[in-house]
Design a protein around this motif. Structure first.
Motif: not given
Length: 480
Positions: A274-285
């Motif tokens: 979950x953390x990996x996916x959220x980290x990917x989305x947040x940094x990009x956004x």
């Protein structure tokens, strides 16, 4: 399980909060000031990206080793070492005269952060082991974590425009000194750590090199396509190193860097995915919204930073709300709600227009996404360290932090490449807008995937207050 005898929980929580704010701040504080940094030190277009990647790579790549060091040599000792190194690197970076000086300072900052972040989180876990105090502590931690990341853009913009870019480095020095004083007075040394066997140095080298090379390979896809020999070779070597790491961890006679049995715990696996996916989305956004404001709408650095303030306040509000809801709802339920809200905000961001305004295109989705993100943070950390043996809490914390940083680097590289291809060779506000909109829409898709992970992988739990929900009745199995 009880907290350390003689501990001062209030000072410990304050120290951990300052540490997390500072570490999160440095992931975004330089972003708005990059054009001024390039002009001041003579960076080229490619070299400038390493101001960000040097920190993210060493931070994410060394977090597992930092967690193990906290378990083996004592959390207070490792925390103090990391704070001293981080503060010194920030001071040196502020006086940089060449591009290499600043990149090296950012890399050393990442090493310091990799030492102090898991040590601080492990201290929080052991100081507040159960009940309402744990919910409150992790809520405060998540608020400072989120505020640091979100306010980093605001602080960076204001400092760059009104004090000069060097202050995006200098600003860390007083924070590191404050956290050092709080930790020195408020954190107990704890019992002597057991050192029954020598540390697995080979495993540490393989894991760090493999993760770092993996991120490096993906980050460089803006220069070398996915099918190029350089990228294929880099990723193949990274995969080989990580496979070798797993083999070493299974067969070593020394103390392993991470006990693979941790991954039998559904909470550890689910929380890190979950953390990996959220980290990917947040940094990009964050990256796309910042560029949209500056390169499409033509907003200056300070005003761009100011426009991120609603996002920062929304994350803090969501974190406070998570504390109140955490007494009645299970952590998994909060992760689902928070993930859906954040994904909705990102999908709304995906509707940005080259003729848009802050009020119509940024403010609304910022509030929705940030409140949702704030709801996720505390419950995510809490569930990721529940059921983990006390002597492995530093390792589990390092793994969680590592998954966030690795996810951020991978997500920014992959989605940034996709957005670049959508933009095409003709760079105009319209083509840039198309690329950023696609990247933000894909960020929303990553949040949907994270929610599915929460629903299918994470175990059902009861809220700390004992108020059992109809869909979360099974107690968390304390697997170890």
């Amino acid at each position: 399980m009880v907290s350390e005898p003689g501990a001062r929980p209030g000072l410990t929580l304050a120290a951990v909060a300052v540490v997390q704010f500072m570490v999160s701040l440095d992931l975004s504080v330089v972003n708005v000031g990059l054009p001024q940094i390039a002009a001041g030190l003579g960076f080229g277009a490619v070299g400038l990206t390493w101001v960000i990647h040097a920190y993210a790579l060493t931070f994410g790549g060394l977090l597992l080793l930092g967690g193990k060091a906290a378990d083996r040599y004592g959390r207070k000792r490792v925390l103090l070492f990391g704070l001293g190194l981080f503060g010194l690197a920030s001071l040196v970076g502020g006086f940089a005269q060449e591009p290499g000086h600043l990149v090296a300072a950012r890399a050393v900052q990442g090493i310091g952060a990799a030492a102090l972040a898991p040590a601080a989180l492990a201290l929080l876990t052991t100081t507040f082991p159960t009940g309402r105090a744990r919910v409150r502590a992790f809520g405060i931690w998540s608020a400072t974590n989120a505020a640091g990341g979100a306010l980093g853009v605001l602080i960076g913009g204001l400092l760059t425009e009104y004090a000069g870019w060097r202050w995006v480095m200098f600003v860390n020095v007083p924070m590191a000194a404050c956290a050092l004083a709080l930790a020195w007075r408020g954190v107990t040394a704890g019992p002597p750590p057991a050192r029954s066997s020598r540390p697995d140095v080979l495993g540490a080298v393989l894991a760090t090199a493999g993760m770092t090379l993996l991120v490096f390979g993906v980050v460089r896809t803006d220069q070398y396509p996915w099918t190029s020999p350089v990228t294929v070779t880099t990723l193949a070597v990274a995969a080989a190193l990580l496979v070798a790491f797993v083999h070493v961890e299974r067969t070593t006679t020394r103390e392993p860097l991470i006990r693979l049995g941790l991954f039998a715990n559904r909470s550890v696996v689910g929380a890190n995915a979950y953390n990996l996916l959220v980290g990917a989305a947040l940094a990009a956004a964050f990256y796309f919204v910042s560029l949209y404001l500056q390169r499409v709408l033509g907003t200056g650095p300070a005003l761009t930073g100011l426009m991120f303030l609603p996002l920062a306040l929304g994350v803090v509000a969501g974190s406070v709300l998570a504390i109140k809801l955490g007494y009645r709802l299970a952590p998994r339920t909060l992760l689902v709600i928070g993930g859906l809200l954040t994904g909705t905000g990102f999908a709304w961001f995906g509707l940005i227009s080259p003729d848009g305004t802050f009020t119509t295109d940024v403010l609304g989705p910022s509030i929705v996404a940030s409140v949702g993100f704030g709801l996720c943070l505390g419950p995510l950390v809490s569930i990721a360290t529940t059921g983990v043996a006390r002597h492995e809490s530093g390792t589990a914390s390092g793994l969680l932090n590592s998954s966030r940083q690795i996810g951020a680097s991978l997500g920014l590289a992959v989605l940034g490449t996709v957005a670049h291809h959508r933009t095409g060779p003709t760079v105009t506000p319209e083509t840039l807008n198309d690329g950023y909109a696609l990247g933000l829409t894909l960020s929303a898709a990553l949040l949907v995937a994270a929610v599915l992970v929460a629903l299918t992988v994470l175990p059902r739990t009861s809220p700390p207050s004992g108020a059992v929900q109809s869909d979360d009745r099974d107690p968390l199995p304390a697997r170890d």
